[in-house]
Design a protein around this motif. Structure first.
Motif, PDB file in Angstrom:
ATOM      1  N   ASP A  98       0.849  -1.190   0.000  1.00  0.00           N
ATOM      2  CA  ASP A  98       0.000   0.000   0.000  1.00  0.00           C
ATOM      3  C   ASP A  98       0.887   1.243   0.000  1.00  0.00           C
ATOM      4  O   ASP A  98       1.754   1.385  -0.845  1.00  0.00           O
ATOM      5  CB  ASP A  98      -0.990  -0.029   1.172  1.00  0.00           C
ATOM      6  CG  ASP A  98      -2.307   0.641   0.799  1.00  0.00           C
ATOM      7  OD1 ASP A  98      -2.289   1.859   0.545  1.00  0.00           O
ATOM      8  OD2 ASP A  98      -3.332  -0.046   0.753  1.00  0.00           O
ATOM      9  N   GLU A 117      -1.295  -4.505   3.207  1.00  0.00           N
ATOM     10  CA  GLU A 117      -2.658  -4.475   3.727  1.00  0.00           C
ATOM     11  C   GLU A 117      -3.237  -5.893   3.814  1.00  0.00           C
ATOM     12  O   GLU A 117      -4.160  -6.262   3.085  1.00  0.00           O
ATOM     13  CB  GLU A 117      -3.536  -3.575   2.843  1.00  0.00           C
ATOM     14  CG  GLU A 117      -4.828  -3.165   3.498  1.00  0.00           C
ATOM     15  CD  GLU A 117      -5.605  -2.168   2.659  1.00  0.00           C
ATOM     16  OE1 GLU A 117      -6.604  -1.641   3.166  1.00  0.00           O
ATOM     17  OE2 GLU A 117      -5.222  -1.897   1.508  1.00  0.00           O
ATOM     18  N   ASP A 146      -1.798   0.268   6.251  1.00  0.00           N
ATOM     19  CA  ASP A 146      -2.121   1.064   5.065  1.00  0.00           C
ATOM     20  C   ASP A 146      -1.219   2.296   4.930  1.00  0.00           C
ATOM     21  O   ASP A 146      -0.363   2.345   4.061  1.00  0.00           O
ATOM     22  CB  ASP A 146      -3.590   1.449   5.107  1.00  0.00           C
ATOM     23  CG  ASP A 146      -4.110   1.969   3.782  1.00  0.00           C
ATOM     24  OD1 ASP A 146      -3.352   2.651   3.085  1.00  0.00           O
ATOM     25  OD2 ASP A 146      -5.275   1.706   3.435  1.00  0.00           O
ATOM     26  N   PRO A 147      -1.367   3.340   5.770  1.00  0.00           N
ATOM     27  CA  PRO A 147      -0.523   4.531   5.574  1.00  0.00           C
ATOM     28  C   PRO A 147       0.907   4.304   6.045  1.00  0.00           C
ATOM     29  O   PRO A 147       1.161   3.615   7.040  1.00  0.00           O
ATOM     30  CB  PRO A 147      -1.216   5.592   6.426  1.00  0.00           C
ATOM     31  CG  PRO A 147      -1.899   4.823   7.504  1.00  0.00           C
ATOM     32  CD  PRO A 147      -2.322   3.522   6.881  1.00  0.00           C
ATOM     33  N   GLU A 161      -5.697   0.090   9.162  1.00  0.00           N
ATOM     34  CA  GLU A 161      -6.982   0.551   8.654  1.00  0.00           C
ATOM     35  C   GLU A 161      -8.114  -0.346   9.177  1.00  0.00           C
ATOM     36  O   GLU A 161      -8.795  -1.041   8.420  1.00  0.00           O
ATOM     37  CB  GLU A 161      -6.985   0.578   7.123  1.00  0.00           C
ATOM     38  CG  GLU A 161      -8.176   1.295   6.532  1.00  0.00           C
ATOM     39  CD  GLU A 161      -8.280   1.116   5.034  1.00  0.00           C
ATOM     40  OE1 GLU A 161      -9.311   1.521   4.480  1.00  0.00           O
ATOM     41  OE2 GLU A 161      -7.352   0.567   4.406  1.00  0.00           O
ATOM     42  N   GLU A 209      -5.899   5.816   7.283  1.00  0.00           N
ATOM     43  CA  GLU A 209      -5.417   5.779   5.911  1.00  0.00           C
ATOM     44  C   GLU A 209      -4.751   7.110   5.581  1.00  0.00           C
ATOM     45  O   GLU A 209      -3.552   7.199   5.483  1.00  0.00           O
ATOM     46  CB  GLU A 209      -6.517   5.442   4.911  1.00  0.00           C
ATOM     47  CG  GLU A 209      -5.988   5.426   3.488  1.00  0.00           C
ATOM     48  CD  GLU A 209      -6.731   4.508   2.547  1.00  0.00           C
ATOM     49  OE1 GLU A 209      -6.465   4.587   1.347  1.00  0.00           O
ATOM     50  OE2 GLU A 209      -7.576   3.720   2.999  1.00  0.00           O
ATOM     51  N   GLU A 224     -11.385   5.962   7.836  1.00  0.00           N
ATOM     52  CA  GLU A 224     -11.881   5.338   6.611  1.00  0.00           C
ATOM     53  C   GLU A 224     -13.196   4.617   6.936  1.00  0.00           C
ATOM     54  O   GLU A 224     -13.218   3.435   7.247  1.00  0.00           O
ATOM     55  CB  GLU A 224     -10.824   4.376   6.064  1.00  0.00           C
ATOM     56  CG  GLU A 224     -10.927   4.154   4.562  1.00  0.00           C
ATOM     57  CD  GLU A 224     -11.993   3.140   4.188  1.00  0.00           C
ATOM     58  OE1 GLU A 224     -13.098   3.562   3.799  1.00  0.00           O
ATOM     59  OE2 GLU A 224     -11.715   1.950   4.284  1.00  0.00           O
ATOM     60  N   GLU A 318      -9.995   8.652   2.547  1.00  0.00           N
ATOM     61  CA  GLU A 318      -8.859   7.771   2.272  1.00  0.00           C
ATOM     62  C   GLU A 318      -7.560   8.569   2.399  1.00  0.00           C
ATOM     63  O   GLU A 318      -7.295   9.139   3.438  1.00  0.00           O
ATOM     64  CB  GLU A 318      -9.038   7.116   0.904  1.00  0.00           C
ATOM     65  CG  GLU A 318     -10.360   6.376   0.749  1.00  0.00           C
ATOM     66  CD  GLU A 318     -10.249   4.868   0.769  1.00  0.00           C
ATOM     67  OE1 GLU A 318      -9.208   4.334   1.199  1.00  0.00           O
ATOM     68  OE2 GLU A 318     -11.224   4.213   0.356  1.00  0.00           O
ATOM     69  N   ASP A 319      -6.750   8.625   1.357  1.00  0.00           N
ATOM     70  CA  ASP A 319      -5.420   9.204   1.477  1.00  0.00           C
ATOM     71  C   ASP A 319      -5.474  10.729   1.575  1.00  0.00           C
ATOM     72  O   ASP A 319      -6.456  11.370   1.167  1.00  0.00           O
ATOM     73  CB  ASP A 319      -4.585   8.773   0.276  1.00  0.00           C
ATOM     74  CG  ASP A 319      -3.097   9.026   0.460  1.00  0.00           C
ATOM     75  OD1 ASP A 319      -2.671   9.286   1.596  1.00  0.00           O
ATOM     76  OD2 ASP A 319      -2.370   8.951  -0.544  1.00  0.00           O
ATOM     77  N   ASN A 386      -5.851   7.036  -3.453  1.00  0.00           N
ATOM     78  CA  ASN A 386      -4.571   7.615  -3.040  1.00  0.00           C
ATOM     79  C   ASN A 386      -4.304   8.907  -3.806  1.00  0.00           C
ATOM     80  O   ASN A 386      -4.845   9.129  -4.893  1.00  0.00           O
ATOM     81  CB  ASN A 386      -3.436   6.636  -3.281  1.00  0.00           C
ATOM     82  CG  ASN A 386      -3.347   5.533  -2.237  1.00  0.00           C
ATOM     83  OD1 ASN A 386      -2.425   4.755  -2.225  1.00  0.00           O
ATOM     84  ND2 ASN A 386      -4.326   5.460  -1.341  1.00  0.00           N
ATOM     85  N   THR A 444      -1.815   1.978  -5.871  1.00  0.00           N
ATOM     86  CA  THR A 444      -1.742   2.459  -4.489  1.00  0.00           C
ATOM     87  C   THR A 444      -0.362   3.042  -4.203  1.00  0.00           C
ATOM     88  O   THR A 444       0.635   2.703  -4.847  1.00  0.00           O
ATOM     89  CB  THR A 444      -1.998   1.337  -3.453  1.00  0.00           C
ATOM     90  OG1 THR A 444      -1.019   0.308  -3.630  1.00  0.00           O
ATOM     91  CG2 THR A 444      -3.374   0.745  -3.591  1.00  0.00           C
TER      92      THR A 444
END
Length: 485
Positions: A98, A117, A146-147, A161, A209, A224, A318-319, A386, A444
């Motif tokens: 991710d 992820e 995720d992040p 996430e 995220e 999220e 999300e991002d 993203n 991603t």
């Protein structure tokens, strides 16, 4: 500047003389002005977006594993002028790579560090060496990692996430290998460098995220989450450290991190009548930051606190990425993607940009936050997930995470212009710069180096069953004369 350019071009093409000016319906063969506008964006792709020619449509191809393994770059089709090389497609590269961070810096990175992820039994955080694509696992035991971000003070943070997701901070990530993380206790053991890994309960727990991290340690992030039975969707939060980061050399102890302690606030839009104009329909405009006093308690869930405090909700935040041009002037502006739901709701998502005054005002919580739409999704540009700010050029790259087989087209990469000196606050226009050739995969984690000319991106859960990370190059440099200032 971009819209002025388009207006000038339009004038030259449509009105070269008085006779031509009389033809009100002449859009060079296009049925309406909107089609003509899109044509102009593509026709001037090199100047506006740094690519020779934007893509006209999404791919509808879905290649086999054999084809993708023989040449992983076949997984993507790029705008003319861009090229892809394989950073890694190693068998031990996790399949759901991710978000990606560059290490040790954005100018001369030697490694990529990223989340996977998947569940607790799979690698959660890995690194890949850019020189040869060799992959090593840093951490196992996370769920839905995720992040991933490199902090200004020289560490890596990753997030989970899930509703009770943790933020985890890692120091010396190249000297941390095969560590086992216990997400229930927040402790780490085994491997090499277990002491290099800690959780950061002070920021609260939610489905992490999007994260926008600033040099002083102020951090913005979303939950999220989607709306449910009248309860608002995911909210946006802000962390203010007790001890801000003042700059200087990287920290040598995790105890020095500004994420060790601080306060959490949630965003509630609506300023009218003493800040009471909040709730459904107040999703843009000015607002306030509402303190969440017990956010650092491990038993607290920020999603519950969002409902209790009637924070503003969005459809699956999300991002997030930071507007680096605003940051260079000492201001806070970041853009976040609310991904929507394509096939069932025809909610194609949106991009909202948030401002929060200067860095000092954000740290003191003295600014009035503002949220404004930047990109409105549509059937072709749907479920953006993203986002990557492109240094130098100042454009925004959005990655689609759409419904693929249900809608019959692949996910795309879009490049969007910043807003120019016009009446609205929206992007001045977007073009498609990449499309996948695997209906079940998504783009991603895309991130640029400091030049804005090297773009690292993952093709997540692709047909090969293992990860694929690509480096995309070929963007033309932007002339200084094209700057909006």
């Amino acid at each position: 500047m971009q819209k002025l350019l388009l207006a000038s071009i339009l004038g030259l093409i449509m009105f070269p003389g008085v006779a031509a000016a009389d033809r009100d319906d002449d859009f060079r063969g296009f049925r309406d002005f909107g089609q003509f506008r899109d044509h102009l964006l593509k026709e001037h792709s090199k100047r506006l977006f740094g690519v020779d020619e934007a893509l006209a449509a999404s791919s509808r191809e879905s290649i086999t594993a054999a084809v993708a393994n023989a040449d992983p770059t076949r997984l993507v089709t790029l705008a003319r002028g861009l090229d892809a090389r394989v950073v890694s497609a190693a068998p031990n590269l996790a399949p759901n790579v991710d978000m990606i961070a560059l290490w040790p810096d954005d100018r001369n990175p030697t490694h990529l560090i990223f989340c996977n992820e998947q569940g607790v039994s799979n690698p959660g955080v890995q690194r890949v060496r850019l020189a040869d694509g060799a992959v090593e696992t840093i951490l196992t035991g996370t769920t839905s990692c995720d992040p991933t971000h490199r902090t200004p003070w020289g560490t890596i943070i990753v997030g989970e996430e899930v509703t009770d997701g943790n933020i985890i901070e890692i120091i010396n990530p190249l000297q941390t290998t095969n560590v086992l993380f216990n997400r229930v206790t927040g402790t780490s053991s085994g491997g090499i460098g277990a002491a290099n890994v800690v959780t950061r309960p002070a920021v609260g727990r939610l489905a992490f995220e999007g994260i926008g991290l600033y040099p002083n340690g102020v951090m913005y992030y979303g939950d999220e989450n989607r709306p449910l039975n009248g309860t608002a969707g995911g909210a946006y939060f802000k962390f203010i450290p007790t001890v801000p980061w003042l700059g200087g050399s990287p920290i040598t102890s995790l105890a020095q991190s500004p994420l060790a302690s601080g306060k959490v606030f949630g965003l509630r839009l609506g300023k009218r009548a003493g800040n009471t104009d909040f709730g459904q329909a107040s999703n843009t405009g000015l607002g306030t930051w509402i303190e969440i006093p017990n956010a650092g308690n491990p038993a607290t869930r920020l999603r519950t606190e969002a409902a209790n405090n009637k924070l503003t909700g969005y459809y699956r935040p999300e991002d997030i990425d930071v507007d680096q041009k605003a940051l260079s002037k000492g201001n806070v502006r970041f853009c976040g993607v609310n991904t929507g739901n394509e096939s069932e709701n025809r909610n194609w998502g949106e991009v909202v940009c948030f401002s929060d005054g200067t860095l000092d005002q954000a740290l003191a919580n003295a600014a009035v936050p503002e949220a404004q739409l930047f990109v409105v999704g549509n059937p072709e540009q749907a479920m953006m997930d993203n986002v990557a700010y492109q240094p130098g050029r100042g454009n925004w790259i959005f990655h689609e995470d759409g419904d693929g087989p249900e809608v019959g087209r692949n996910n795309d990469l879009w490049s969007c212009l910043e807003d120019g000196r016009d009446d609205d606050r929206l992007s001045d226009g977007c073009v498609r710069i990449g499309t996948l050739n695997d209906l079940n995969a998504e783009w991603t984690g895309g991130i640029f180096d400091a030049t804005g000319e090297r773009f690292f991106v993952s093709v997540q859960h692709n047909v090969t069953g293992h990860g694929v990370i690509l480096e995309i190059t070929g963007w033309q440099r932007r002339d200084h004369g094209d700057d909006d200032d």
